[in-house]
Design a protein around this motif. Structure first.
Motif, mmCIF file in Angstrom:
data_model
loop_
_atom_site.group_PDB
_atom_site.id
_atom_site.type_symbol
_atom_site.label_atom_id
_atom_site.label_comp_id
_atom_site.label_asym_id
_atom_site.label_seq_id
_atom_site.Cartn_x
_atom_site.Cartn_y
_atom_site.Cartn_z
ATOM 1 N N PHE A 163 46.143 -22.736 -2.529
ATOM 2 C CA PHE A 163 46.081 -22.968 -0.932
ATOM 3 C C PHE A 163 47.360 -22.885 -1.592
ATOM 4 C CE2 PHE A 163 42.679 -25.939 -1.515
ATOM 5 C CZ PHE A 163 40.892 -24.801 -0.564
ATOM 6 N N PHE B 201 40.701 -30.585 -1.179
ATOM 7 C CA PHE B 201 39.937 -29.731 -1.833
ATOM 8 C C PHE B 201 40.840 -29.268 -3.071
ATOM 9 C CE2 PHE B 201 38.080 -28.241 2.698
ATOM 10 C CZ PHE B 201 37.043 -29.286 2.809
ATOM 11 N N LYS C 233 40.353 -25.945 -4.690
ATOM 12 C CA LYS C 233 41.291 -24.738 -4.515
ATOM 13 C C LYS C 233 40.271 -23.681 -2.981
ATOM 14 C CE LYS C 233 37.739 -22.438 -8.204
ATOM 15 N NZ LYS C 233 37.474 -20.954 -8.588
ATOM 16 N N PRO C 234 40.556 -22.272 -2.842
ATOM 17 C CA PRO C 234 39.439 -21.740 -1.805
ATOM 18 C C PRO C 234 38.207 -21.491 -2.072
ATOM 19 C CG PRO C 234 41.597 -21.038 -2.180
ATOM 20 C CD PRO C 234 41.943 -21.299 -2.891
ATOM 21 N N THR C 235 37.751 -21.126 -1.392
ATOM 22 C CA THR C 235 36.450 -20.215 -2.209
ATOM 23 C C THR C 235 36.218 -19.042 -2.391
ATOM 24 O OG1 THR C 235 35.358 -20.395 0.662
ATOM 25 C CG2 THR C 235 34.705 -22.149 -0.691
ATOM 26 N N GLN D 185 37.469 -16.924 1.316
ATOM 27 C CA GLN D 185 38.165 -18.322 1.856
ATOM 28 C C GLN D 185 39.822 -16.892 0.916
ATOM 29 O OE1 GLN D 185 37.715 -22.489 1.369
ATOM 30 N NE2 GLN D 185 36.408 -22.270 3.244
ATOM 31 N N THR E 262 25.585 -18.811 2.905
ATOM 32 C CA THR E 262 25.574 -19.852 3.995
ATOM 33 C C THR E 262 25.821 -21.010 2.774
ATOM 34 O OG1 THR E 262 23.054 -20.919 3.603
ATOM 35 C CG2 THR E 262 23.751 -20.009 5.362
ATOM 36 N N THR F 92 29.666 -21.300 2.229
ATOM 37 C CA THR F 92 30.598 -21.166 1.518
ATOM 38 C C THR F 92 32.507 -21.628 2.195
ATOM 39 O OG1 THR F 92 29.988 -19.449 2.073
ATOM 40 C CG2 THR F 92 29.180 -19.278 0.330
ATOM 41 N N GLU G 122 35.324 -29.976 12.350
ATOM 42 C CA GLU G 122 35.826 -28.749 11.759
ATOM 43 C C GLU G 122 37.350 -28.421 12.531
ATOM 44 O OE1 GLU G 122 34.551 -28.039 7.125
ATOM 45 O OE2 GLU G 122 33.958 -29.051 8.760
ATOM 46 N N LYS H 204 39.157 -31.693 12.755
ATOM 47 C CA LYS H 204 39.558 -32.689 11.522
ATOM 48 C C LYS H 204 40.685 -32.185 10.939
ATOM 49 C CE LYS H 204 36.244 -31.250 7.444
ATOM 50 N NZ LYS H 204 35.149 -31.593 6.762
#
Ligand code: ADP
Ligand code: MG
Length: 668
Positions: free
Chosen positions: A252, A271, A273-275, A278, A297, A299, A344, A347
């Motif tokens: 990130f 979180f 790490k990035p997916t 991302q 979906t 991810t 989201e 958030k």
């Protein structure tokens, strides 16, 4: 009518019937031999509405336009013409009207009298004027015709091998019928465009500062990383000169070190790490480029566009409260998804950005009130937003960051015309991000029309992504056995299990959930005939674990994010294989494992072959009955090709042919 019913209409039939009668040859399965083992080894496996900003842009536009009829807002602009001219406006089979509508973004209706008629033009004043002008051009000239109008920024060109190649804009193929001076129309359109976008504040798009660690990565290292991370493929879809593809970020910090408030939020949600999507999407979007993100979906596609969008909006040169409207628009197919994206967004509550959900079925007045009271982010279903737009209740002119989320689904639901009209009102130099789980022709066409020189990041293959974190079990059964299977399944559920049961029709959802209630089982149902508040409650109950069984139509098949669904049970097989992938993707979310159980009956034979393909690619067991079913379907298709006359014949003919071959049930 809700946006969902728009898609399914009256007939929510799951799958078309095969044209033969057959006898099931699947293993006769009684209730007693349905055991838990085939359900998988458990989860092991502020803007003032009436203020000057709000109104000025429209008034200004009006001033520069030719002094034609002024419609009262919200009403049709009417032109009275004699019938020969009306005929010209309509064109052969309505072709000219369609072109005029597409070109202007207005809706046009004709009332014909004995000698003359009325052309009614609906839409906001902008599009009304545009249509009015085009009609006047049309009836005032009689010169050479030209067959096509091309929408979007690129001409269809010749077929190439690029990712665009299957996306010839078929939508523009309208036959020539009337004498329209397209050259003049196009020139005028250009003039309108120039006037429309005059005086816009400059736009900033590039906010990416590549960290040293990212810049240092070698080509080989990046290639290996992409391969390891679900085979990421990145392509520059700019024609002619290709640009350099940014390296992925692994952490990130590598993406957002310069944006501490974003980092704080990420740390807060915890979180790690990035997916993969991302990692690769952030450098592209932060650099200001348009992006097409394709990944299965669950991810993390939402965050892949939200975080760069926050930065984009925050760092524009015109302060937020002076922009005259929202800066980010996210179009999404269903209300549930819109609400989920809103959650989201909230958030991360970045810099106090206000966001609003605009969707059909919600309280229109309340939505209008909020929209007009000043928001930063609008998350909308295309139908309702188009409604507000046509009634001049929302200013899209301030949007600089546009997202088309779940584009494949929006097309499936028939939202293309609304999307087209919405985008006509958004400045052309905006940044656009599109996400999709699949890459069919329609999505390519949409991308080609509305994205400018995008980069594409796709995770997995370009084909359907098989969900590999889900253990998929397929059972070939008879229709009348289905209920026994589901009851048995429920009886064997563990306390921590949570199951999403998919059915093909709303009525089956009602029927099954009342059956379960009668047996004293706590269950909720989700389908398009339920009131919006009931739908929201059903979903919340399921999310919070007040009920552990949700019976739903495909309304719930895409994008919905409930973390702890342990099982997906396909009571009815979906109408197409894409839907199967989406349904199965409701479990096994965010790196967890899950189990799916799918009942397949003889009615579903058409899709047996495609299902086998998905199962094989995900390394799942393929039941023999399914293989036999696929073979029988193939054979049936071949016979149809060889004897087309008979296969088109009526019941009597078919019966005779089947008798000759030993009876239709031989196929099953
Ligand atoms: P998609 O749109 O691709 O279907 P979502 O954006 O809905 O997926 O994300 C699925 C879930 O994963 C959401 O609950 C989201 O908060 C979570 N998520 C997103 N990014 C990450 C990440 N980097 N690490 C872990 N979970 C994540
Ligand atoms: Mg999503």
């Amino acid at each position: 009518m809700s946006d969902w019913e728009d898609e399914y209409g009256e007939d929510e039939g799951a799958i078309s019937e095969p044209s033969v009668v057959h006898k099931a040859t699947s293993k006769a399965t009684s209730n007693t031999n349905i055991r838990n083992e085939y359900f998988g080894g458990k989860r092991g496996g502020k803007v003032e509405r009436e203020g000057p900003q709000w109104r000025n842009w429209r008034e200004r536009d009006r001033e520069v336009k030719s002094p034609v009829e002024r419609p009262a807002s919200n009403r049709a602009l009417t032109l009275n013409l004699d019938n020969s001219l009306i005929g010209r406006v309509i064109g052969r089979g309505g072709a000219t009207i369609r072109e005029l509508e597409q070109s202007s973004g207005a809706r046009i209706k004709i009332n014909r009298g004995e000698h003359e008629g009325e052309v009614l033009i609906f839409g906001n004043s902008d599009v009304q004027q545009k249509a009015n002008h085009l009609i006047k051009e049309l009836i005032g000239t009689g010169r050479a015709s030209e067959p096509r109008l091309h929408y979007g920024s690129k001409s269809s060109g010749s077929k190439s091998d690029s990712c665009w190649s299957e996306s010839a804009p078929q939508a523009s193929a309208v036959s020539p019928s009337t004498s329209i001076d397209w050259k003049a129309i196009r020139e005028n359109r250009g003039k309108y465009e120039a006037l429309k976008w005059k005086d816009l504040p400059p736009l900033k798009k590039n906010f990416y500062i590549e960290s040293d660690s990212v810049a240092k990565r070698s080509t080989d290292e990046v290639r290996a990383w992409r391969k390891e991370n679900n085979n990421i493929f990145v392509d520059d879809l700019k024609e002619e000169v290709k640009r350099e593809i940014p390296n992925p970020v692994y952490t990130f910090e590598e993406a957002f070190a310069c944006y501490p408030e974003i980092m704080e939020n990420i740390i807060r949600v915890g979180f790690q790490k990035p997916t993969p999507i991302q990692s690769q999407a952030w450098p592209v979007i932060l650099s200001g480029l348009d992006l097409i993100g394709i990944a299965q979906t669950g991810t993390g596609k939402t965050l892949s566009y939200l975080l760069p969008g926050f930065i984009h909006m925050d760092l524009q040169s015109v302060p937020r409260d002076k922009r005259g409207g929202p800066g980010m628009l996210v179009l999404t197919p269903t209300r549930e998804l819109a609400l989920q994206i809103e959650t989201e967004c909230n958030k991360y509550s970045y810099k106090g950005f206000k966001c609003i959900c605009v969707y059909g079925g919600g309280d229109r007045r309340a939505q209008i009130k909020i929209v007009t009271s000043g928001v930063d982010i609008v998350i909308a279903t295309p139908g309702r937003l188009n409604d507000l737009q046509m009634n001049e209740l929302i200013n899209l002119r301030s949007i600089t960051y546009l997202v088309l989320d779940e584009a494949d689904r929006m097309l499936d639901m028939g939202f293309e015309p609304q999307i087209m009209k919405i985008i006509l009102d958004i400045r052309p130099d905006r940044q656009t991000v599109m996400t999709s789980a699949t890459w069919p022709t329609g999505v390519r066409r949409l991308a080609k029309s509305y994205l400018k020189d995008p980069m594409m990041v796709y995770v997995g293959t370009l084909d359907l992504a098989a969900v590999d974190t889900v253990q998929q079990t397929v059972l070939v059964v008879q229709e009348e056995e289905k209920k026994a299977y589901i009851f048995d399944f429920i009886q064997n559920m563990e306390p921590e299990d949570k199951v999403l049961i998919f059915v093909g029709k709303k009525i089956v959802a009602d029927d099954l959930s009342s059956d379960l209630c009668l047996r004293g089982i706590a269950v909720q149902s989700l389908h398009g005939d339920r009131e919006q508040c009931d739908r929201e409650e059903a979903l919340q109950d399921f999310k919070d674990g007040r009920v552990r069984i949700l019976v739903a139509t495909d309304l719930a098949s895409r994008g919905l994010d409930v973390h702890d669904i342990s099982h997906v049970f396909n009571f009815d097989f979906p109408r197409n294989i894409e839907e199967y992938v989406h349904r199965v993707g409701r479990t096994g979310r965010a790196g967890r494992s899950g189990v799916s159980v799918t009942l397949v009956t003889r009615e579903d034979w058409k899709l047996a072959g495609e299902l086998i393909h998905i199962l094989e690619r995900a390394g799942q067991e393929v039941p023999e009955e399914l293989v036999l079913m696929a073979e029988r379907y193939d054979k049936h298709q071949k016979e149809k090709e060889m004897f087309p006359a008979q296969s088109r014949g009526g019941r009597a003919q078919r019966g005779a042919r089947d008798r000759f071959r030993g009876g239709s049930h031989r196929r099953f």
